[in-house]
Design a protein around this motif. Structure first.
Motif, short mmCIF file in Angstrom:
data_model
loop_
_atom_site.label_atom_id
_atom_site.label_comp_id
_atom_site.label_asym_id
_atom_site.label_seq_id
_atom_site.Cartn_x
_atom_site.Cartn_y
_atom_site.Cartn_z
N GLU A 179 0.83 -1.21 0.00
CA GLU A 179 0.00 0.00 0.00
C GLU A 179 0.86 1.26 0.00
N TYR A 180 1.79 1.32 0.91
CA TYR A 180 2.58 2.54 1.10
C TYR A 180 3.66 2.70 0.03
N ALA A 181 4.00 1.63 -0.66
CA ALA A 181 5.00 1.72 -1.71
C ALA A 181 4.47 2.52 -2.90
N GLY A 182 3.15 2.49 -3.12
CA GLY A 182 2.57 3.18 -4.26
C GLY A 182 2.93 4.66 -4.31
N PRO A 183 2.56 5.45 -3.30
CA PRO A 183 2.91 6.87 -3.32
C PRO A 183 4.42 7.12 -3.37
N LEU A 184 5.20 6.23 -2.76
CA LEU A 184 6.66 6.40 -2.78
C LEU A 184 7.24 6.25 -4.18
N LEU A 185 6.56 5.51 -5.03
CA LEU A 185 7.01 5.35 -6.41
C LEU A 185 6.38 6.39 -7.33
N ILE A 186 5.13 6.76 -7.07
CA ILE A 186 4.39 7.65 -7.96
C ILE A 186 4.83 9.11 -7.82
N HIS A 187 4.98 9.59 -6.60
CA HIS A 187 5.30 11.01 -6.41
C HIS A 187 6.64 11.42 -7.03
N PRO A 188 7.70 10.64 -6.90
CA PRO A 188 8.96 11.03 -7.56
C PRO A 188 8.82 11.13 -9.07
N LEU A 189 7.99 10.29 -9.67
CA LEU A 189 7.81 10.35 -11.12
C LEU A 189 7.21 11.69 -11.54
N PHE A 190 6.15 12.12 -10.88
CA PHE A 190 5.52 13.39 -11.22
C PHE A 190 6.42 14.58 -10.87
N TYR A 191 7.11 14.47 -9.75
CA TYR A 191 7.93 15.59 -9.29
C TYR A 191 9.16 15.78 -10.17
N HIS A 192 9.83 14.71 -10.51
CA HIS A 192 11.10 14.81 -11.24
C HIS A 192 10.93 14.73 -12.76
N LEU A 193 9.78 14.29 -13.24
CA LEU A 193 9.56 14.16 -14.69
C LEU A 193 8.28 14.89 -15.11
N PRO A 194 8.16 16.17 -14.79
CA PRO A 194 6.92 16.88 -15.12
C PRO A 194 6.65 16.95 -16.62
N GLN A 195 7.72 16.99 -17.45
CA GLN A 195 7.51 17.08 -18.89
C GLN A 195 6.79 15.85 -19.45
N VAL A 196 6.94 14.72 -18.76
CA VAL A 196 6.27 13.50 -19.21
C VAL A 196 4.77 13.58 -18.95
N PHE A 197 4.38 14.14 -17.83
CA PHE A 197 2.98 14.14 -17.42
C PHE A 197 2.23 15.43 -17.78
N TYR A 198 2.96 16.55 -17.83
CA TYR A 198 2.31 17.82 -18.11
C TYR A 198 2.71 18.41 -19.46
N GLY A 199 3.67 17.78 -20.13
CA GLY A 199 4.11 18.25 -21.43
C GLY A 199 5.03 19.44 -21.39
N LYS A 200 5.49 19.82 -20.20
CA LYS A 200 6.41 20.95 -20.06
C LYS A 200 7.12 20.87 -18.72
N GLU A 201 8.19 21.62 -18.61
CA GLU A 201 8.91 21.68 -17.34
C GLU A 201 8.12 22.51 -16.33
N VAL A 202 8.32 22.19 -15.06
CA VAL A 202 7.68 22.94 -13.98
C VAL A 202 8.76 23.39 -13.01
N GLN A 203 8.84 24.71 -12.83
CA GLN A 203 9.79 25.24 -11.85
C GLN A 203 9.14 25.13 -10.48
N HIS A 204 9.62 24.20 -9.69
CA HIS A 204 8.95 23.89 -8.44
C HIS A 204 9.06 25.05 -7.45
N SER A 205 7.93 25.35 -6.84
CA SER A 205 7.88 26.36 -5.78
C SER A 205 8.33 25.75 -4.47
#
Length: 312
Positions: free
Chosen positions: A98-124
């Motif tokens: 159960e807990y492994a899911g968010p640990l794998l999913i969040h780094p993907l969205f955070y470090h690879l925003p261009q894959v999911f949003y189509g552009k880079e995101v300058q993190h606040s």
């Protein structure tokens, strides 16, 4: 030794076709001994798959229950029946998955925003804080599962792991990550720039409240662990930090931690996950609170609520 007849539930176990079964047990035997005898006869019918109960009674008997307590001293006042619960999986494994899911999913969205949003995101700074909070929370939960928790029930039905994991993988994993790491919360977004969400003091206060809630939650888990000796289901009245007000302070402190993230972000996904999580924890807390009062009667402190001090 005494002969004891074991019947099958209405649907015979698929791994054991020899019921009714007669076994020999000692007068002081427990339900665990009965399960072991059944497994000795049918090796593929493991003890974890067996639900043993008194005939015509759906309530499962705990492993440590003495047969004499439910069937009489001579073990002749009734019959037992067994039901196949199907493939099982350990609760510890379930929690780890159960807990492994968010640990794998969040780094993907955070470090690879261009894959999911189509552009880079300058993190606040806000996004950086939330990312750290989510990762630390679920790392903590994984470590607690390995080193702290002692489970009253060893297994659960295998298929339930998909339902349980969906809650974390979808709502606190995919949906939360998809929402909070997008450009709306980025360093150049009007939703962030010039608002309290970009204020360093606000972020530090939020971090302090979140850390307080997480540490308090850990303290509660350690208190509960120390109440239950290893390999037992012993129950005792918990006292100490948090327990003076509620029966389940661990749930209360977790609700506070996720509430901090909701206030920090204003994220719809954060509110949805937190609402679902708090609602489920409230149901668990009410059930545990009732069980405490049932098991300990007048000994249980009357002023306690189930989860929220003075409210519920």
């Amino acid at each position: 030794m005494v002969s004891l007849t074991i019947l099958s539930a209405p649907k015979p176990p698929s791994l054991a076709r020899g019921f009714p079964l007669t076994i020999e047990v000692a007068p002081e035997a427990t339900v665990a001994d009965v399960k072991a005898s059944i497994t000795a006869k049918f090796p593929k019918f493991s003890t974890s798959r067996q639900k043993v109960s008194v005939k015509d009674d759906k309530k499962a008997l705990e492993d440590e229950t003495k047969l004499a307590d439910v069937l009489g001293e001579q073990l002749r006042d009734g019959e037992l029946q067994v039901k196949d619960l199907g493939p099982q999986i350990g609760w510890r494994t379930v929690f780890l998955v159960e807990y492994a899911g968010p640990l794998l999913i969040h780094p993907l969205f955070y470090h690879l925003p261009q894959v999911f949003y189509g552009k880079e995101v300058q993190h606040s700074a806000l996004q950086k804080y939330v990312y750290a909070f989510v990762m630390l929370h679920f790392i903590k939960r994984e470590l607690e599962t390995i080193f702290v928790h002692r489970f009253s029930h060893g297994t659960m039905p295998l298929l339930n792991i998909f339902k349980n994991s969906a809650h974390y993988h979808i709502f606190s994993g995919f949906f939360l990550a998809l929402d909070v790491y997008r450009s709306k919360f980025s360093a150049t977004s009007p939703y962030i720039v010039g608002t309290y969400r970009d204020n360093e003091k606000f972020l530090w206060v939020s971090a302090g409240m979140w850390a307080f809630a997480e540490i308090s939650n850990l303290h509660t888990h350690l208190t509960l662990r120390n109440l239950r000796p290893a390999n037992t289901r012993k129950r005792a009245i918990p006292y100490g930090y948090g327990f003076s007000l509620v029966s389940c302070p661990n749930y209360f402190f977790e609700a506070v931690a996720w509430g901090v993230i909701c206030v920090m972000t204003g994220s719809v996904a954060a509110f949805v996950f937190s609402g679902l999580a708090v609602g489920q924890m409230a149901l668990w807390a009410i059930k545990k609170h009732k069980n405490y009062k049932k098991d300990f009667g007048k000994e249980y402190p009357r002023g306690r609520k189930a989860m929220f001090p003075f409210v519920l």
